[in-house]
Design an enzyme around this catalytic site. Structure first.
Site, PDB file in Angstrom:
ATOM      1  N   PRO A   2      67.651  52.624  72.120  1.00  0.00           N
ATOM      2  CA  PRO A   2      68.263  51.510  73.033  1.00  0.00           C
ATOM      3  C   PRO A   2      68.014  50.225  72.022  1.00  0.00           C
ATOM      4  O   PRO A   2      66.721  49.648  71.406  1.00  0.00           O
ATOM      5  CB  PRO A   2      67.441  51.318  74.548  1.00  0.00           C
ATOM      6  CG  PRO A   2      66.541  52.366  74.750  1.00  0.00           C
ATOM      7  CD  PRO A   2      66.353  53.371  72.709  1.00  0.00           C
ATOM      8  N   GLU A   3      68.871  49.432  71.837  1.00  0.00           N
ATOM      9  CA  GLU A   3      68.573  47.951  71.749  1.00  0.00           C
ATOM     10  C   GLU A   3      69.341  46.792  72.509  1.00  0.00           C
ATOM     11  O   GLU A   3      69.057  47.577  74.133  1.00  0.00           O
ATOM     12  CB  GLU A   3      70.182  47.951  70.756  1.00  0.00           C
ATOM     13  CG  GLU A   3      69.872  48.713  69.491  1.00  0.00           C
ATOM     14  CD  GLU A   3      71.161  48.883  68.404  1.00  0.00           C
ATOM     15  OE1 GLU A   3      71.674  47.056  68.134  1.00  0.00           O
ATOM     16  OE2 GLU A   3      71.365  49.620  67.925  1.00  0.00           O
TER      17      GLU A   3
END
Length: 283
Positions: A2-3
């Site tokens: 996840p960013e």
């Protein structure tokens, strides 16, 4: 992994459903998920019990929940971590690692298939946990200093994508959104940061903000069931990607087949016409 957009989607969900709630119980089902909490799982549980969550905050890819005793519950999702809000009678997910009971009857569940993420309690970390003090602000942060970012970027002598992935320079940017912003600018991922023009840096920063803002509006990017929001729903920004994962497909701008290169144990996707490979790292 996840960013920034995916982590921000989770933060917003926590802000809606957890802030103001008091923790009534904690169960650690897998001690590996609290391995970063030095004093151990029993101390982790004791520090959280009967504490009220006062906010939901984020720095880059890290989340933390300030508590009313000025400590904070700090979380990193790693590659597969999920923070889910569920009623206590909902079936437990297969990879449930930590269960936090709240005074409204719901549970905050930390689910992590690969166990690269984790939780810890940061003493006195409500404002900013010491553990993430070295993490830079992200491009969507109102206090992000664009001019200082440009100066620091040009003082380096490295490929621009490598610089974007350095969380001490700018946080929250990962492989997907780096490729997307570089395609939009357009810049090749190996362009030497020392030789970037001011307009190129300004354009890149603007496109970073735009692409992450667009991803936020669509709930983030989900390629599988590992990334979901706190209600277990996937994002759908993957339908809007112009670069990442599009090897061999026509560039949406010029029609040239997109390429993929190995990069830092990952992949970089780029258009050979719009983003020509630099000679000697400069152009």
């Amino acid at each position: 992994m996840p960013e920034l957009p995916e982590v921000e989607v989770v933060r917003r969900g926590l802000d809606d459903h957890v802030v103001g709630r008091t923790i009534t119980g904690v169960e650690v089902l897998d001690t590996r998920s609290v391995r970063r909490h030095g004093p151990g799982p029993h101390d982790f549980i004791a520090r959280l019990r009967e504490q009220r969550v006062t906010a939901a905050r984020r720095r880059g890819k890290y989340l933390w929940l300030p508590l009313d005793d000025d400590d904070a519950l700090l979380a990193h999702l790693g590659m597969s971590g999920q923070m889910l809000i569920s009623p206590p009678d909902a079936p437990a997910p297969r990879h449930l690692r930590v269960r936090v009971s709240l005074d409204d009857g719901n549970e905050l569940r930390f689910v992590d298939q690969r166990i690269f993420g984790g939780l810890l309690v940061s003493p006195g970390g409500a404002e900013l946990p010491d553990e993430i003090e070295h993490i830079a602000r992200d491009p969507l942060d109102p206090l992000f200093d664009a001019a200082e970012f440009g100066r620091r970027l040009r003082r380096r002598e490295t490929g621009v994508k490598r610089a974007l992935l350095d969380q001490t320079l700018v946080s929250g940017v990962g492989n997907i959104y780096a490729d997307e912003a570089l395609w939009r600018t357009p810049l090749h991922y190996a362009r030497n940061t020392r030789h970037l023009r001011t307009r190129e840096i300004d354009g890149l920063l603007g496109h970073l903000r735009d692409v992450m803002g667009d991803a936020l509006d669509q709930g983030g990017t989900s390629f599988d069931a590992l990334y979901v929001n706190i209600n277990g729903q996937s994002g759908y920004f993957d339908r809007s990607l112009h670069a990442y994962g599009r090897e061999g497909e026509p560039c949406d701008r010029c029609g040239t087949p997109m390429r993929r290169d190995s990069f830092m144990n990952r992949s970089s996707y780029w258009c050979p016409r719009c983003q020509p490979r630099p000679r000697n790292g400069r152009w």
